[in-house]
Design a protein around this motif. Structure first.
Motif, mmCIF file in Angstrom:
data_model
loop_
_atom_site.group_PDB
_atom_site.id
_atom_site.type_symbol
_atom_site.label_atom_id
_atom_site.label_comp_id
_atom_site.label_asym_id
_atom_site.label_seq_id
_atom_site.Cartn_x
_atom_site.Cartn_y
_atom_site.Cartn_z
ATOM 1 N N SER A 155 -51.832 -8.679 -4.386
ATOM 2 C CA SER A 155 -50.751 -8.863 -3.417
ATOM 3 C C SER A 155 -49.784 -9.941 -3.891
ATOM 4 O O SER A 155 -48.558 -9.776 -3.802
ATOM 5 C CB SER A 155 -51.324 -9.244 -2.049
ATOM 6 O OG SER A 155 -52.157 -8.223 -1.548
ATOM 7 N N ILE A 156 -50.313 -11.060 -4.393
ATOM 8 C CA ILE A 156 -49.452 -12.138 -4.883
ATOM 9 C C ILE A 156 -48.607 -11.651 -6.047
ATOM 10 O O ILE A 156 -47.398 -11.907 -6.113
ATOM 11 C CB ILE A 156 -50.300 -13.349 -5.299
ATOM 12 C CG1 ILE A 156 -50.979 -13.980 -4.081
ATOM 13 C CG2 ILE A 156 -49.446 -14.394 -6.010
ATOM 14 C CD1 ILE A 156 -51.970 -15.067 -4.426
ATOM 15 N N ASP A 157 -49.233 -10.932 -6.967
ATOM 16 C CA ASP A 157 -48.512 -10.440 -8.141
ATOM 17 C C ASP A 157 -47.411 -9.450 -7.741
ATOM 18 O O ASP A 157 -46.284 -9.520 -8.245
ATOM 19 C CB ASP A 157 -49.497 -9.772 -9.097
ATOM 20 C CG ASP A 157 -48.827 -9.290 -10.372
ATOM 21 O OD1 ASP A 157 -48.265 -10.127 -11.094
ATOM 22 O OD2 ASP A 157 -48.866 -8.070 -10.641
ATOM 23 N N ARG A 158 -47.719 -8.558 -6.801
ATOM 24 C CA ARG A 158 -46.728 -7.563 -6.377
ATOM 25 C C ARG A 158 -45.557 -8.223 -5.651
ATOM 26 O O ARG A 158 -44.386 -7.932 -5.937
ATOM 27 C CB ARG A 158 -47.400 -6.537 -5.471
ATOM 28 C CG ARG A 158 -46.445 -5.420 -5.018
ATOM 29 C CD ARG A 158 -47.133 -4.424 -4.116
ATOM 30 N NE ARG A 158 -47.576 -5.028 -2.859
ATOM 31 C CZ ARG A 158 -48.825 -5.305 -2.556
ATOM 32 N NH1 ARG A 158 -49.794 -5.061 -3.420
ATOM 33 N NH2 ARG A 158 -49.146 -5.847 -1.385
ATOM 34 N N VAL A 159 -45.860 -9.107 -4.714
ATOM 35 C CA VAL A 159 -44.800 -9.769 -3.937
ATOM 36 C C VAL A 159 -43.943 -10.650 -4.840
ATOM 37 O O VAL A 159 -42.710 -10.660 -4.731
ATOM 38 C CB VAL A 159 -45.424 -10.599 -2.797
ATOM 39 C CG1 VAL A 159 -44.394 -11.537 -2.189
ATOM 40 C CG2 VAL A 159 -45.981 -9.683 -1.719
ATOM 41 N N THR A 160 -44.595 -11.390 -5.743
ATOM 42 C CA THR A 160 -43.836 -12.254 -6.647
ATOM 43 C C THR A 160 -42.910 -11.440 -7.539
ATOM 44 O O THR A 160 -41.757 -11.827 -7.776
ATOM 45 C CB THR A 160 -44.801 -13.091 -7.510
ATOM 46 O OG1 THR A 160 -45.651 -13.862 -6.656
ATOM 47 C CG2 THR A 160 -44.030 -14.030 -8.417
ATOM 48 N N SER A 161 -43.378 -10.321 -8.038
ATOM 49 C CA SER A 161 -42.535 -9.451 -8.873
ATOM 50 C C SER A 161 -41.311 -8.965 -8.106
ATOM 51 O O SER A 161 -40.196 -8.936 -8.645
ATOM 52 C CB SER A 161 -43.345 -8.259 -9.379
ATOM 53 O OG SER A 161 -44.414 -8.677 -10.198
ATOM 54 N N ASP A 162 -41.506 -8.597 -6.834
ATOM 55 C CA ASP A 162 -40.379 -8.155 -6.009
ATOM 56 C C ASP A 162 -39.369 -9.287 -5.819
ATOM 57 O O ASP A 162 -38.152 -9.075 -5.913
ATOM 58 C CB ASP A 162 -40.877 -7.679 -4.645
ATOM 59 C CG ASP A 162 -41.634 -6.362 -4.728
ATOM 60 O OD1 ASP A 162 -41.512 -5.683 -5.767
ATOM 61 O OD2 ASP A 162 -42.346 -6.011 -3.767
ATOM 62 N N ILE A 163 -39.870 -10.485 -5.540
ATOM 63 C CA ILE A 163 -38.972 -11.627 -5.312
ATOM 64 C C ILE A 163 -38.165 -11.936 -6.566
ATOM 65 O O ILE A 163 -36.935 -12.108 -6.509
ATOM 66 C CB ILE A 163 -39.776 -12.868 -4.878
ATOM 67 C CG1 ILE A 163 -40.444 -12.634 -3.526
ATOM 68 C CG2 ILE A 163 -38.862 -14.095 -4.803
ATOM 69 C CD1 ILE A 163 -41.408 -13.731 -3.122
ATOM 70 N N LEU A 164 -38.837 -11.995 -7.713
ATOM 71 C CA LEU A 164 -38.153 -12.342 -8.956
ATOM 72 C C LEU A 164 -37.145 -11.268 -9.350
ATOM 73 O O LEU A 164 -36.078 -11.573 -9.901
ATOM 74 C CB LEU A 164 -39.181 -12.555 -10.074
ATOM 75 C CG LEU A 164 -40.206 -13.678 -9.822
ATOM 76 C CD1 LEU A 164 -41.075 -13.895 -11.059
ATOM 77 C CD2 LEU A 164 -39.519 -14.964 -9.428
ATOM 78 N N GLN A 165 -37.463 -10.023 -9.067
ATOM 79 C CA GLN A 165 -36.520 -8.940 -9.353
ATOM 80 C C GLN A 165 -35.246 -9.098 -8.526
ATOM 81 O O GLN A 165 -34.123 -8.984 -9.046
ATOM 82 C CB GLN A 165 -37.181 -7.600 -9.070
ATOM 83 C CG GLN A 165 -36.294 -6.400 -9.377
ATOM 84 C CD GLN A 165 -36.971 -5.090 -9.023
ATOM 85 O OE1 GLN A 165 -37.601 -4.983 -7.977
ATOM 86 N NE2 GLN A 165 -36.849 -4.102 -9.888
#
Length: 365
Positions: A155-165
């Protein structure tokens, strides 16, 4: 519709409770199923804690209900007043909603009209409820145990990827305002879910002393990963808020702003990849050197830009402050991840499934 582990465990627990109740010849098998439905919890710790609470509530509800029936009968008004008292006492002892519901169920079960002797009747009802509680607790501990560590990191990895994108898109003024606002709201909701998952993971007990210290250190890293993601989300919200002002300031500052943010994003991504064991480790360092953003240069550039024009002087300093906070959290994550990899180099967050005589394939996130 996706069937979750808790849904399956609830159905299985009810089935087991009903079979056991019928095997012992209890006429109140339905009460065992109802009790099992209320006793299933999201993790083993809460299941054990709830089991004790509900046994006490069940015993109290049955005993209190039996005393009231013996002294005042089972008129509907008497039952209603009894339930009010039981609810008040349960709230006084800070019991959970499910436990209070089970206590009410125990009162109703024992105050039901019957020609059977009160003590025998109360004993059957108590036994049925107890079977349901114990069945649910046993199923919760043995059947499909939750893997909160894996779920949390994904979940952390997915959410962080969305934010950085979205950060990369926003700094280049390519984002659609309504779409970005919708995404920010969605990400905020997912962050709240991550906080709850972290709480459930932190409640899991480690009984092997050897694994206790790595678990505690993982909790610290997960907490910092969440804090860093929250700071990146706050930075995204700031860019969304100041998008018009950023677009209208001189290109000199825009270029510096994009460059410094890209460095922080790059650092954040490298840390997550390093945590997963997807970056080669230098024998003398656990994490490769990452690009160091120069936030002071960014702030000085902003001041120089506004010294040439007094209009909305330093209006974007809050944005620079968000970047400084984001960078600070990233550096802290780097330090504790370095420390973890120093002491537990073989325990990264890649969650590889080791199988004999087969190639080890890393989990993709």
């Amino acid at each position: 519709m996706k069937l979750g582990a808790r849904m399956l465990k609830t159905g299985f627990a009810i089935t087991v409770a009903l079979y056991i109740a019928q095997m012992f010849g209890l006429a109140a098998a339905t009460y065992a199923g109802i009790a099992a439905a209320f006793a299933v919890q999201p993790n083993i710790h809460r299941s054990f804690q709830t089991m004790l609470e509900q046994i006490y509530a069940n015993l109290f509800g049955v005993s209190f209900g039996a005393l009231v029936v013996f002294g005042f009968g089972n008129d509907p008004i008497v039952i209603g007043l009894t339930i009010i008292i039981v609810i008040g006492l349960c709230m006084y002892f800070h019991l959970t909603e499910n436990t209070i519901t089970l206590a009410i169920l125990a009162v109703l079960a024992v105050m039901e009209t019957t020609e059977m002797m009160l003590i025998t009747f109360a004993g059957f009802r108590f036994s049925a409820l107890l079977i349901g509680i114990l069945s649910a607790s046993l199923i919760n501990m043995l059947f499909l145990p939750p893997k909160y560590e894996l779920r949390l990191f994904k979940s952390i990895d997915r959410v962080t990827s969305d934010i950085l994108q979205w950060l990369r898109i926003s700094t280049r003024h390519l984002s659609d305002d309504p779409a970005l606002r919708t995404e920010i709201d969605r990400i905020q909701a997912e962050v709240r879910i991550i906080d709850n998952t972290y709480l459930l993971f932190s409640e899991e007990r480690i009984y092997r002393k050897k694994l206790r210290l790595p678990k505690m250190r993982k909790l610290i890293i997960f907490r910092q990963m969440i804090n860093t993601s929250k700071r990146s989300l706050a930075t995204l919200e700031a860019f969304h808020q100041y998008d018009d002002k950023v677009e209208n300031i001189p290109k000199e500052f825009q270029n510096v702003l994009v460059d410094e943010l890209d460095k922080i994003i790059y650092s954040h991504e490298r840390l997550l990849l390093s945590a997963m064991g997807k970056i080669k480790k230098d024998p003398t360092r656990s994490i490769e050197d990452i690009t160091d953003p120069d936030i002071s240069h960014l702030v000085q550039t902003l001041i120089d830009v506004y010294e040439k024009d007094d209009k909305d002087r330093l209006a974007l300093l809050p944005l620079a402050a968000r970047l400084m906070e984001y960078h600070k959290e990233t550096l802290h994550l780097q330090r504790i991840l370095n420390s973890y990899q120093k002491f537990h180099d073989d325990l990264d967050f890649n969650f590889k499934k080791k199988r004999k005589n087969r190639r080890i394939i890393p989990t993709l996130f």
